[in-house]
Design a protein around this motif. Structure first.
Motif, PDB file in Angstrom:
ATOM      1  N   VAL A 494     -57.818  50.496 -38.087  1.00 27.77           N
ATOM      2  CA  VAL A 494     -57.773  49.756 -39.255  1.00 27.77           C
ATOM      3  C   VAL A 494     -59.268  49.794 -39.726  1.00 27.77           C
ATOM      4  O   VAL A 494     -59.561  50.063 -41.062  1.00 27.77           O
ATOM      5  CB  VAL A 494     -57.425  47.965 -38.909  1.00 27.77           C
ATOM      6  CG1 VAL A 494     -57.753  47.315 -40.377  1.00 27.77           C
ATOM      7  CG2 VAL A 494     -55.842  48.103 -38.580  1.00 27.77           C
ATOM      8  N   ALA A 495     -60.100  49.693 -38.843  1.00 29.90           N
ATOM      9  CA  ALA A 495     -61.681  49.857 -39.333  1.00 29.90           C
ATOM     10  C   ALA A 495     -62.049  51.346 -39.759  1.00 29.90           C
ATOM     11  O   ALA A 495     -62.846  51.103 -40.737  1.00 29.90           O
ATOM     12  CB  ALA A 495     -62.588  49.542 -37.855  1.00 29.90           C
ATOM     13  N   GLY A 496     -61.377  52.020 -39.113  1.00 34.62           N
ATOM     14  CA  GLY A 496     -61.828  53.520 -39.642  1.00 34.62           C
ATOM     15  C   GLY A 496     -61.392  53.854 -40.793  1.00 34.62           C
ATOM     16  O   GLY A 496     -61.936  54.402 -41.828  1.00 34.62           O
ATOM     17  N   ALA A 497     -59.940  53.457 -41.274  1.00 35.84           N
ATOM     18  CA  ALA A 497     -59.685  53.636 -42.487  1.00 35.84           C
ATOM     19  C   ALA A 497     -60.207  53.026 -43.579  1.00 35.84           C
ATOM     20  O   ALA A 497     -60.533  53.463 -44.559  1.00 35.84           O
ATOM     21  CB  ALA A 497     -58.116  53.105 -42.462  1.00 35.84           C
ATOM     22  N   ALA A 498     -60.876  51.667 -43.329  1.00 35.62           N
ATOM     23  CA  ALA A 498     -61.588  50.999 -44.456  1.00 35.62           C
ATOM     24  C   ALA A 498     -63.158  51.575 -44.325  1.00 35.62           C
ATOM     25  O   ALA A 498     -63.510  51.762 -45.572  1.00 35.62           O
ATOM     26  CB  ALA A 498     -61.737  49.595 -43.797  1.00 35.62           C
ATOM     27  N   LEU A 499     -63.598  52.147 -43.562  1.00 36.88           N
ATOM     28  CA  LEU A 499     -64.825  52.858 -43.343  1.00 36.88           C
ATOM     29  C   LEU A 499     -64.885  54.049 -43.996  1.00 36.88           C
ATOM     30  O   LEU A 499     -65.721  54.758 -44.780  1.00 36.88           O
ATOM     31  CB  LEU A 499     -65.443  52.988 -41.894  1.00 36.88           C
ATOM     32  CG  LEU A 499     -65.971  51.895 -41.267  1.00 36.88           C
ATOM     33  CD1 LEU A 499     -65.887  51.981 -39.737  1.00 36.88           C
ATOM     34  CD2 LEU A 499     -67.188  51.294 -41.884  1.00 36.88           C
ATOM     35  N   ASN A 500     -63.797  54.864 -43.944  1.00 40.55           N
ATOM     36  CA  ASN A 500     -63.603  56.071 -44.601  1.00 40.55           C
ATOM     37  C   ASN A 500     -63.721  55.774 -46.332  1.00 40.55           C
ATOM     38  O   ASN A 500     -63.707  56.927 -46.869  1.00 40.55           O
ATOM     39  CB  ASN A 500     -62.172  56.599 -44.370  1.00 40.55           C
ATOM     40  CG  ASN A 500     -62.486  57.380 -42.766  1.00 40.55           C
ATOM     41  OD1 ASN A 500     -63.644  57.659 -42.474  1.00 40.55           O
ATOM     42  ND2 ASN A 500     -61.341  57.783 -42.132  1.00 40.55           N
ATOM     43  N   LYS A 501     -63.205  54.700 -46.788  1.00 40.28           N
ATOM     44  CA  LYS A 501     -63.490  54.503 -48.434  1.00 40.28           C
ATOM     45  C   LYS A 501     -64.884  54.208 -48.675  1.00 40.28           C
ATOM     46  O   LYS A 501     -65.075  54.403 -49.801  1.00 40.28           O
ATOM     47  CB  LYS A 501     -62.685  53.275 -48.569  1.00 40.28           C
ATOM     48  CG  LYS A 501     -61.050  53.513 -48.201  1.00 40.28           C
ATOM     49  CD  LYS A 501     -60.371  51.867 -48.280  1.00 40.28           C
ATOM     50  CE  LYS A 501     -58.758  52.053 -48.096  1.00 40.28           C
ATOM     51  NZ  LYS A 501     -58.241  51.034 -48.124  1.00 40.28           N
TER      52      LYS A 501
END
Length: 614
Positions: A494-501
């Protein structure tokens, strides 16, 4: 492997009650493996579904493979997303990357990159397990019946120190170390000295290229090969000659094939040119000993002494900094708060009580089993072979007690003798009255899984202690007992998906979550728990334990724009307990300093983020 066991004048299979020749070992191995594989997938299903690694090394291993497939040089093992822009020169071997990268390349056209990685991180550890079980089964089948084959393989599933290295998503190198140790054991059981010695040498070369921790085990194998030469002068030290030649030749070939001339510096934590020179010296000495063949025992021992003294002189004359081991140069702060807290790299008493019981008691059962095989052997060659196995197991047991993660090697060496001993007892119990039989079966179960009685006793004495030991770790680091830690709720996907934005940036985070953050996102971290990045490790530990203003200077030094913390894991609790006025303690208590702004970047991830405001 069949050629290793070709007919000859050496040791012959025994013929006791549990030693009838195996007729279908392959099916027994496959069935046992399939049962263990399905069980492990079901037990770890939630972690697998979330692609959640249980060890940071596994996450970083996947990232290393991704970088390789994305075009990074085969010979360049730097991880450039740690301590950017220079990166960290990892001490890992490309040999371990090969099966992972190969399977991803094979599956990617069919499943896409994400699907290929998902299947690969599940399949590679299970296939590594199959390799280990096949080697155990082949060894057991040479001497004993199908039931011994099956139980020998099942011993892996009953031994947590072994099984934890083969669970789905455990893609780091420890499983391959166990497999290669079993290959060397197969060589020791060979009937042809030159073939068996060569197998030992090449297997140990591959093992040490993966991890220099295999050096004590290598010395143990070479010592046994030398003993065989002293014991049978007519053999002209064929075992030692072939093993050292295989070790030297294999090490040089693997070094050139995986390192090339990219890094010729001396390293204490990985095979480097000084080690290759040492292996070449030992091989040359063994060749001279073989062809000169001193006639007296004193002359032979003197020759071996010259070889050993020369090896020590080469190693410590060229690399005196390696006298204290691979971690001797660690910064004191890093050693105290990172290295000394890695229980698997410490003696067995630093582990939980059930794990310690398995480490200590498991090989003891095998030692008694191999003692029985030695005592009951029908001929001299067989008796000497089991003596060598007993000496090897005893040495591996001592190594495993000194370094807990090495105990898996001793346990697999003990598997076949333990299985023969247990089955002999089971056969005997079938003829005794029901009550003694039940008591005997209970004893057998406790011997197969020595950690189980410990858990039961702890549960009876204190349910709290039992839960802490059977669950997560309870230990003291730097004199601070941080209590029991539950399973973390942090969701790195979840954190990675948000950081990739967001634009890629440098994140200041505790060491243990760094690999999970960078494998799930496009960001960089200051440090992870890998000792070649000790400078960044020092800054991370120091910053989280320092007063906020001192921490600010360290964060700015590393050009980090975000701080990330998973609040329910062990590492932050240690920093907060040791430095109650430090940065980490304040962050966990919700008291961020003025230069940090809390930001809810990834709702639902349970990871806390702060933006650096300068």
């Amino acid at each position: 492997m069949a050629t290793l066991y070709a007919a000859g004048s050496a040791a012959q299979p025994q013929t006791a009650a549990v030693t009838d020749p195996a007729k279908g070992p392959h099916w027994r191995v496959l069935i046992t493996w399939a049962l263990l594989a399905v069980t492990m997938v079901l037990v770890n299903f939630k972690l697998i579904a979330a692609l959640r690694f249980t060890d940071p090394d596994d996450a970083l291993r996947l990232l290393q493979v991704r970088d390789l497939l994305a075009g990074q040089s085969w010979f360049d093992v730097h991880q450039y997303r740690i301590a950017a822009p220079e990166g960290v020169a990892m001490h890992w071997s490309r040999l371990v990357d090969l099966p992972i990268a190969g399977m991803i390349l094979l599956l990617r056209p069919l499943l896409g990159t994400a699907g290929a990685e998902f299947i690969t991180v599940i399949a590679v550890p299970l296939l590594t397990l199959l390799c280990g079980m096949a080697l155990l089964g082949r060894l057991a089948a040479r001497w004993f019946n199908d039931e011994v084959v099956a139980l020998s393989c099942l011993m892996i599933g009953l031994s947590p120190p072994i099984l934890c290295q083969f669970t789905p998503m455990r893609i780091d190198h420890h499983g391959w170390q166990i497999v290669l140790a079993l290959v060397a054991l197969s060589g020791l059981h060979a009937r042809d000295a030159l073939k068996g010695g060569a197998v030992i040498g090449v297997a140990l070369a591959a093992l040490m290229s993966i991890s220099i921790e295999g050096l004590p085990l290598t010395a143990l194998f070479l010592g046994l090969c030398a003993l065989r030469g002293l014991r049978a002068p007519a053999s002209r030290f064929d075992w030692l000659f072939a093993a050292t030649l295989g070790l030297a030749g294999g090490s040089i070939a693997i070094f050139l094939g995986t390192r090339g001339t990219y890094d010729l510096a001396t390293h204490c934590d990985a095979i480097s040119p000084v080690h290759l020179a040492l292996f070449a010296w030992v091989a040359a000495g063994a060749a001279a000993l073989r062809f000169a063949t001193p006639r007296t025992l004193a002359g032979q021992i003197a020759g071996l002494g010259v070889i050993g003294a020369g090896a020590v002189a080469i190693m410590f004359g060229v690399a005196p900094e390696c006298r204290g081991g691979a971690f001797v140069m660690l910064d004191p702060l890093v050693k105290r708060y990172w290295y000394d807290s890695v229980a698997e790299g410490m003696p067995f008493w630093h582990t939980t009580a059930p794990m310690a019981a398995a480490i200590v008691a498991g090989p003891l059962l095998g030692l008694y089993g191999v003692f029985r095989l030695w005592r009951e052997a029908k001929d001299a060659p067989t008796r000497l072979l089991w003596l060598d196995h007993m000496l090897l197991l005893a040495g591996a047991w001592l190594i495993g007690m000194a370094v807990a993660r090495a105990s898996a090697t001793a346990l697999v060496f003990a598997a076949v003798p333990s299985a023969t001993l247990i089955l002999g007892w089971v056969y005997h119990l079938r003829s005794v009255p029901i009550l003694p039989r039940l008591g005997g079966y209970a004893l057998v179960v406790s011997l197969l899984a020595p950690g189980l009685p410990v858990v039961m006793v702890m549960g009876a004495v204190s349910p709290v202690s039992a839960n802490a030991s059977a669950g997560q770790t309870v230990k003291s680091v730097a004199g601070i007992n941080v209590g029991a830690m539950s399973i973390s709720k942090c969701r790195y996907d979840v954190a990675g998906a948000a950081l990739n934005k967001l634009p890629a940036t440098d994140i200041f985070a505790p060491l243990d979550i760094g690999p999970d953050l960078i494998v799930k996102s496009h960001d960089r971290v200051v440090a992870t728990g890998h000792h070649r990045g000790a400078s960044g490790m020092h800054d991370v530990i120091a910053a989280f334990m320092a007063p906020p203003e001192e921490a600010h200077a360290l964060v700015r030094k590393r050009h980090a724009t975000l701080i990330a913390v998973c609040p329910d894991i062990y590492e932050p609790a240690v920093y907060a307990a040791r430095a109650p006025k430090g940065l980490m303690a304040q962050l966990l208590n919700g008291k961020a300093p003025a230069w940090l702004e809390p930001v809810d970047i990834a709702p639902g991830s349970h990871i806390r983020f702060w933006k650096v405001l300068n």
